[in-house]
Design an enzyme around this catalytic site. Structure first.
Site, PDB file in Angstrom:
ATOM      1  N   ASP A  34       0.812  -1.115   0.099  1.00  0.00           N
ATOM      2  CA  ASP A  34      -0.083  -0.027   0.022  1.00  0.00           C
ATOM      3  C   ASP A  34       0.916   1.025  -0.178  1.00  0.00           C
ATOM      4  O   ASP A  34       1.758   1.488   0.751  1.00  0.00           O
ATOM      5  CB  ASP A  34      -0.901   0.078   1.214  1.00  0.00           C
ATOM      6  CG  ASP A  34      -2.153   0.952   1.239  1.00  0.00           C
ATOM      7  OD1 ASP A  34      -2.237   1.507  -0.061  1.00  0.00           O
ATOM      8  OD2 ASP A  34      -2.496   1.491   2.278  1.00  0.00           O
ATOM      9  N   ASP A 149      -3.308   2.432  -5.921  1.00  0.00           N
ATOM     10  CA  ASP A 149      -2.098   2.421  -4.955  1.00  0.00           C
ATOM     11  C   ASP A 149      -2.049   1.512  -4.247  1.00  0.00           C
ATOM     12  O   ASP A 149      -1.451   1.458  -2.950  1.00  0.00           O
ATOM     13  CB  ASP A 149      -2.591   3.875  -3.882  1.00  0.00           C
ATOM     14  CG  ASP A 149      -3.737   3.757  -3.182  1.00  0.00           C
ATOM     15  OD1 ASP A 149      -4.499   2.768  -3.484  1.00  0.00           O
ATOM     16  OD2 ASP A 149      -4.176   4.578  -2.298  1.00  0.00           O
ATOM     17  N   GLU A 150      -2.655   0.408  -4.457  1.00  0.00           N
ATOM     18  CA  GLU A 150      -2.252  -0.910  -3.766  1.00  0.00           C
ATOM     19  C   GLU A 150      -2.405  -2.124  -4.742  1.00  0.00           C
ATOM     20  O   GLU A 150      -3.013  -2.313  -5.546  1.00  0.00           O
ATOM     21  CB  GLU A 150      -3.416  -1.136  -2.560  1.00  0.00           C
ATOM     22  CG  GLU A 150      -4.832  -1.145  -3.064  1.00  0.00           C
ATOM     23  CD  GLU A 150      -5.711  -1.257  -1.931  1.00  0.00           C
ATOM     24  OE1 GLU A 150      -5.608  -2.196  -1.095  1.00  0.00           O
ATOM     25  OE2 GLU A 150      -6.811  -0.796  -2.142  1.00  0.00           O
TER      26      GLU A 150
END
Length: 404
Positions: A34, A149-150
């Protein structure tokens, strides 16, 4: 992988799976990566003078920083914002004041009036997203993309121990982007997502199933991905506030209150059990984005905030479609009211689409077919009936207001 690392990953250092001369089956070793305050961190690369300051990204019509005569930049302040927009993201310094994504900017201004306010730059965020994912894929190609974003990463077949792998992944991401990330490595996706949040920012957390009672059970139930504020509130009324209390709760009680499927799921996740695979190359049947609000919102009184959230969901779905290389013919919405009642509506279009503007208009048509007289706790947008993209583009422009 060493025997000690096998045990740390939640497996057993034995050859009991050795059949017919084949190699022993490796224990599952899943990572969740993350990016730390991703959007805000990308902004700080462009504006390094803001490091260490409370910075908020988001809102409609936020002015870009102005270069002054002496070469310095003049930034907008949160106290000066007028409107009903919401926070896209915030730095950890702003979060220390209680400012988090999804919060109204007016409420945020009361908490941190001197915070810097920046407009969102989604083109830059997509660019840095591609960079960090390419860097990870060069070391560990078994990746499940979960958004801008992950990602999840299946490390089960790699030889290095988890600590070394985690550090190498973090270094690769930083070298490619100049950004920090947090990683959790555990036997499954559920625990890995939880672990990646335990030591933020710039964390690396390894958990085994044996660590669940000491590391996981003391945490609030809301730390489990899938348990939102409303579900946590219902559990609290049952006297269940910590994950350990949820693990000790009667499965029959949970099923009676939440239904058979959810009740069983709550019992399993409280014990850290999750068998979902890391999905690397499957063709999705649909792509959706949804958000649960910090506070219930009314479709009319909170129209401006809902409009911004609704549009942002459409933009994120469009971005997901582009990353997957697909388009879809059916656009749908999902609403969960304050009483937990769920309503969905779909609209099938003459041609497959993928751009945010068309998705937004179709989703708006779906909204016109549902009652909007009570408060909402969740809003979602979905595109289904997917097919490979052919490169055609549809007309630009994003509708500005909810069709209420």
């Amino acid at each position: 992988m060493t025997s000690a690392d096998v045990l740390a990953a939640g497996g057993k250092a034995t050859d009991t799976d050795h059949v017919g001369g084949s190699l022993p089956r490796r224990p599952r070793r899943i990572a969740h990566l993350d990016m730390d305050a991703f959007f805000a961190s990308v902004e700080l690369l462009q504006y390094p003078e803001l490091r260490g300051q409370p910075v908020v990204v988001g809102g409609r019509n936020v002015p870009a920083p102005q270069v002054q005569a002496d070469g310095s930049r003049r930034f907008a302040r949160l106290r000066d914002y007028a409107g009903r927009g919401v926070v896209t993201t915030s730095t950890y310094e702003a979060r220390a004041y209680g400012v988090f994504s999804g919060m109204s900017l007016m409420k945020s201004a009361a908490l941190a009036p001197e915070a810097i306010l920046l407009p969102a730059n989604f083109d830059a965020y997509r660019q840095y997203s591609r960079r960090f994912k390419d860097a990870v894929a060069a070391l560990a190609p078994q990746i499940e993309d979960r958004g801008i974003d992950e990602i999840y990463i299946d490390l089960s077949d790699l030889e290095e121990d988890s600590q070394t792998l985690g550090q190498r992944l973090k270094q690769a991401v930083f070298a490619a982007t100049g950004l920090r990330c947090s990683i959790g490595i555990t036997p499954n996706k559920l625990l890995s997502k939880l672990a990646s949040d335990l030591d933020k920012p710039d964390g690396l957390t390894l958990l085994a199933l044996a660590d669940v009672p000491t590391r996981v059970w003391p945490l609030p139930v809301g730390k489990i991905n899938g348990i939102g504020p409303k579900t946590a509130a219902v559990l609290a009324r049952l006297g269940i506030e910590r994950i350990g209390q949820l693990a000790a709760a009667s499965p029959a009680l949970l099923q009676k209150r939440f239904g058979a499927t959810t009740g069983v799921w709550l019992h399993e996740v409280a014990h850290g059990r999750d068998t979902r695979p890391v999905i690397t190359q499957s063709q999705p049947k649909s792509i959706s984005r949804e958000t649960t609000f910090e506070h219930d919102l009314h479709a009319r009184q909170d129209r401006a905030a809902l409009t911004e959230i609704f549009t942002a969901l459409c933009v994120r779905v469009a971005d997901d479609l582009a990353r997957k290389g697909v388009v879809g013919r059916t656009v749908g919405i999902k609403l969960r009211y304050a009483d937990f009642h769920v309503v969905t509506r779909d609209l099938t279009l003459p041609h497959a689409v993928s751009d945010a503007a068309t998705i937004r208009r179709a989703a708006g048509q779906c909204l016109k077919r549902v009652p909007l007289t009570q408060k909402l706790r969740l809003l979602g947008v979905r595109v289904s009936a997917l097919e490979a993209a052919d490169g055609n583009e549809t007309e630009p422009g994003v509708q500005r207001e909810l069709p209420l």
